[in-house]
Design an enzyme around this catalytic site. Structure first.
Site, PDB file in Angstrom:
ATOM      1  N   HIS A   1      -5.846 -64.207 -66.015  1.00  0.00           N
ATOM      2  CA  HIS A   1      -5.177 -64.491 -64.751  1.00  0.00           C
ATOM      3  C   HIS A   1      -5.786 -63.575 -63.690  1.00  0.00           C
ATOM      4  O   HIS A   1      -5.989 -62.386 -63.936  1.00  0.00           O
ATOM      5  CB  HIS A   1      -3.672 -64.232 -64.867  1.00  0.00           C
ATOM      6  CG  HIS A   1      -2.877 -64.772 -63.732  1.00  0.00           C
ATOM      7  ND1 HIS A   1      -2.871 -64.183 -62.486  1.00  0.00           N
ATOM      8  CD2 HIS A   1      -2.059 -65.849 -63.636  1.00  0.00           C
ATOM      9  CE1 HIS A   1      -2.082 -64.868 -61.683  1.00  0.00           C
ATOM     10  NE2 HIS A   1      -1.588 -65.880 -62.352  1.00  0.00           N
TER      11      HIS A   1
ATOM     12  N   HIS B   1      -4.647 -63.264 -70.422  1.00  0.00           N
ATOM     13  CA  HIS B   1      -3.426 -64.063 -70.283  1.00  0.00           C
ATOM     14  C   HIS B   1      -3.135 -64.943 -71.496  1.00  0.00           C
ATOM     15  O   HIS B   1      -1.981 -65.108 -71.875  1.00  0.00           O
ATOM     16  CB  HIS B   1      -3.560 -64.922 -69.034  1.00  0.00           C
ATOM     17  CG  HIS B   1      -2.317 -65.630 -68.613  1.00  0.00           C
ATOM     18  ND1 HIS B   1      -1.116 -64.976 -68.424  1.00  0.00           N
ATOM     19  CD2 HIS B   1      -2.077 -66.931 -68.331  1.00  0.00           C
ATOM     20  CE1 HIS B   1      -0.193 -65.845 -68.040  1.00  0.00           C
ATOM     21  NE2 HIS B   1      -0.739 -67.039 -67.994  1.00  0.00           N
TER      22      HIS B   1
ATOM     23  N   ARG C   1      -8.950 -70.578 -60.666  1.00  0.00           N
ATOM     24  CA  ARG C   1      -8.565 -69.306 -61.275  1.00  0.00           C
ATOM     25  C   ARG C   1      -9.730 -68.571 -61.927  1.00  0.00           C
ATOM     26  O   ARG C   1      -9.892 -67.366 -61.746  1.00  0.00           O
ATOM     27  CB  ARG C   1      -7.452 -69.560 -62.310  1.00  0.00           C
ATOM     28  CG  ARG C   1      -6.981 -68.340 -63.042  1.00  0.00           C
ATOM     29  CD  ARG C   1      -5.937 -68.681 -64.090  1.00  0.00           C
ATOM     30  NE  ARG C   1      -4.669 -69.088 -63.499  1.00  0.00           N
ATOM     31  CZ  ARG C   1      -3.588 -69.395 -64.220  1.00  0.00           C
ATOM     32  NH1 ARG C   1      -3.628 -69.331 -65.539  1.00  0.00           N
ATOM     33  NH2 ARG C   1      -2.467 -69.747 -63.626  1.00  0.00           N
TER      34      ARG C   1
ATOM     35  N   ARG D   1      -7.585 -73.467 -71.450  1.00  0.00           N
ATOM     36  CA  ARG D   1      -6.244 -74.057 -71.545  1.00  0.00           C
ATOM     37  C   ARG D   1      -5.789 -74.587 -70.189  1.00  0.00           C
ATOM     38  O   ARG D   1      -5.860 -73.888 -69.184  1.00  0.00           O
ATOM     39  CB  ARG D   1      -5.248 -73.002 -72.029  1.00  0.00           C
ATOM     40  CG  ARG D   1      -3.795 -73.490 -72.053  1.00  0.00           C
ATOM     41  CD  ARG D   1      -2.860 -72.373 -72.453  1.00  0.00           C
ATOM     42  NE  ARG D   1      -2.758 -71.346 -71.455  1.00  0.00           N
ATOM     43  CZ  ARG D   1      -1.802 -71.284 -70.517  1.00  0.00           C
ATOM     44  NH1 ARG D   1      -0.895 -72.236 -70.435  1.00  0.00           N
ATOM     45  NH2 ARG D   1      -1.767 -70.278 -69.659  1.00  0.00           N
TER      46      ARG D   1
ATOM     47  N   GLU E   1       0.632 -78.793 -61.321  1.00  0.00           N
ATOM     48  CA  GLU E   1      -0.148 -77.555 -61.393  1.00  0.00           C
ATOM     49  C   GLU E   1      -1.628 -77.877 -61.497  1.00  0.00           C
ATOM     50  O   GLU E   1      -2.025 -79.040 -61.656  1.00  0.00           O
ATOM     51  CB  GLU E   1       0.307 -76.705 -62.590  1.00  0.00           C
ATOM     52  CG  GLU E   1       1.720 -76.168 -62.453  1.00  0.00           C
ATOM     53  CD  GLU E   1       2.162 -75.333 -63.638  1.00  0.00           C
ATOM     54  OE1 GLU E   1       3.136 -74.577 -63.491  1.00  0.00           O
ATOM     55  OE2 GLU E   1       1.534 -75.431 -64.707  1.00  0.00           O
TER      56      GLU E   1
END
Length: 545
Positions: A243, A350, A289, A385, A121
């Site tokens: 998100h 998120h 993101r 994170r 990821e």
């Protein structure tokens, strides 16, 4: 357990507030040696863990290394990760996964092989994400629930909402200690006393403070707010992960539209059909993101529109059905055929990267009070994170806290008495509409003023609003009987204040905190640590009268 006229009084060795991955892991780790109570706000399988789609990051492959995982995490955290906490977490990652497998979690294996399938990821330099298809959280949570149900020493209390922590004088020191919590039994409409040698907060994050969130309704920052009121420090509350694409529909509360759509060629469009990412970033829809989330937020604010649109309808229906059956089916439930029309989307809160300050054993500033999981601030996540480190943190720190608790549990005495809940001077509310109105106002101004992009002016507006709102809530709380909604509203208002104050104090842009007034990153990385006036680590003079 014994009854009084007004309420029930429960006594356990350990009280765990929260029933997600962190709370249940800790309960199971203690079950052979202690009597444990687990509180659930609604049902035991409700909460953020159940909805986690990704996996768990761990060093499981010979081509990977602890140093590589540590390095990746430090980079993602934008200079604010605590390296000791990162290394502690990663070094215990393999053991955490092995423990989950022993509990019965069925992780996905390589086709035709006994080896587990590992995926990669964003931010990770190796394949190290172990998963259970695209529903890892559900696989982990359901397995832990099954194990908890087999343990006679674990008592689960569903529909029980913690109101406040109980603190009392400690006979062995000049400080206060945590001895339990006041808890609303929402079905009996009664506040009970739960007394324990040790209390553990595992209530998850606070993303419900924002208008749009991927989290379930339970993510109202209860543990963070209760710990703050009890005198514990909190840190880095300004770092809220968003998100980029959450389904925008009045009946779809928290359905994420996977980033894989953009990976397979989906375009982001304005209401008029125009693409906007190519003019904002050379990577267009494939930008990281945080960049995509800021771009969407900018266009929504610039145009005053409700949402933007994610369009993959230029791909063949067969391709869409094969690659995104879940997204297609879910959108069809709301009358959206993604093979023919774009999906309305907004960014969504998120993950809460900050929380209650703890050490590597989960200990807070208040004696005999622990915090684990998203409720806590361990230093692992820094300013951003990294994907799939969150479930890992839950398991590692729950087990570490359990070891520390077991080491000292026999030496902890239970106070002979505990202060009872007094609601003799309050009455039933006849205007619950006040709660819903305040709830809506809070989440809207947090979204508008303290969201993805901040400014000094927006934060000043939010400060003014939260002061007025907290005054109304405090008055309401003082005069009416508590309810689940009122408890959550009160906690959300506390967390909102902490987020606003933290954002005010950070005079730079770093990681998830982006300020138009301070667009550059400071050369010195510092945590934002807020200290309550009743800081629990101060010496408390105990009256002997």
């Amino acid at each position: 357990m014994w009854n009084t006229e007004m309420n029930k009084h429960y006594l356990h060795d350990v009280l765990v507030v929260g029933s997600g991955a962190a709370g249940l892991t800790l309960a199971l780790s203690l079950a052979q040696h202690a009597k444990v109570a687990v509180l659930c706000k609604t049902l035991v399988n409700h909460g953020s863990t159940w909805f986690a789609q990704g996996g768990i990051a761990a060093v499981l492959d010979n081509q990977d290394s602890i140093d590589a995982h540590v390095s990746d995490t430090l980079i993602a955290g934008a200079g604010l990760c605590h390296e000791d906490a990162v290394r502690f977490t990663v070094e215990n990652s393999k053991a955490a996964i092995e423990w989950l497998i022993q509990q019965g979690v069925m992780f996905t294996r390589e086709s035709g092989s006994a080896d587990y399938h590992l995926t990669q990821e964003g931010g990770h330099s190796h394949r190290r994400i172990i998963h259970s298809a695209d529903a890892t959280g559900q696989a982990v949570h359901s397995t832990l629930i099954e194990q908890v149900q087999q343990q006679p020493n674990i008592e689960v209390f569903e529909h029980h909402v913690a109101v406040n922590l109980i603190t009392q004088a400690d006979t062995n020191s000049r400080k206060l200690r945590c001895t339990g919590a006041y808890v609303l039994d929402s079905q009996a409409d009664r506040v009970d006393v739960f007394q324990a040698k040790v209390v553990v907060l595992a209530t998850g994050g606070a993303s419900k403070v924002y208008l749009y969130t991927s989290n379930p309704d339970s993510a109202s920052g209860d543990g963070i707010a209760m710990a703050w009121r009890a005198g514990c420090r909190v840190a880095n509350m300004e770092f809220n992960q968003f998100h980029p694409t959450c389904l925008y529909h009045p009946k779809a509360k928290n359905f994420l539209i996977t980033e894989a759509l953009r990976g397979e060629g989906a375009y982001l469009r304005l209401p008029n059909g125009e693409r906007f990412m190519p003019r904002l970033d050379e990577r267009a829809e494939l930008a990281p993101r945080d960049i995509v989330a800021r771009a969407i937020d900018h266009e929504i604010k610039r145009l005053g529109c409700d949402c933007v649109y994610l369009d993959i309808s230029h791909k063949s229906p067969d391709f869409i059905s094969e690659h995104f059956p879940t997204v297609k089916a879910r959108c069809l439930e709301f009358g959206i055929d993604i093979t023919k029309e774009p999906i309305p989307v907004v960014p969504a809160a998120h993950y809460t990267c900050g929380g209650v300050v703890v050490d590597n054993a989960g200990r807070t500033d208040l004696k005999h009070l622990y915090a684990i999981g998203e409720t806590s601030f361990t230093g692992l996540h820094g300013a951003n994170r990294m994907a799939s480190n969150s479930l890992l943190e839950c398991i590692v720190y729950a087990q570490s806290a359990a070891r520390d608790i077991l080491h000292k549990l026999e030496q902890i005495d239970v106070p002979e008495t505990s202060p009872q809940w007094d609601d003799s001077r309050v009455r039933n509310s006849d205007e619950d509409v006040v709660i819903s109105h305040n709830w809506d106002e809070l989440r809207r101004f947090m979204w508008d003023y303290v969201g993805i992009v901040r400014t000094h002016k927006r934060l000043e507006r939010a400060t003014h609003r939260i002061k007025l709102l907290q005054k109304e809530i405090a008055e309401y709380y003082s005069n009416y009987k508590v309810s689940s909604d009122l408890i959550e509203l009160r906690n959300l208002a506390t967390v909102a204040e902490l987020i606003i104050r933290s954002a005010h104090e950070r005079k730079e842009s770093r990681g998830l905190h982006y300020s138009l007034d301070y667009p550059d990153k400071s050369p010195i990385a510092r945590d934002t640590i807020l200290v309550p006036t009743n800081f629990a680590s101060q010496d408390i003079i105990v009256s002997k009268s």
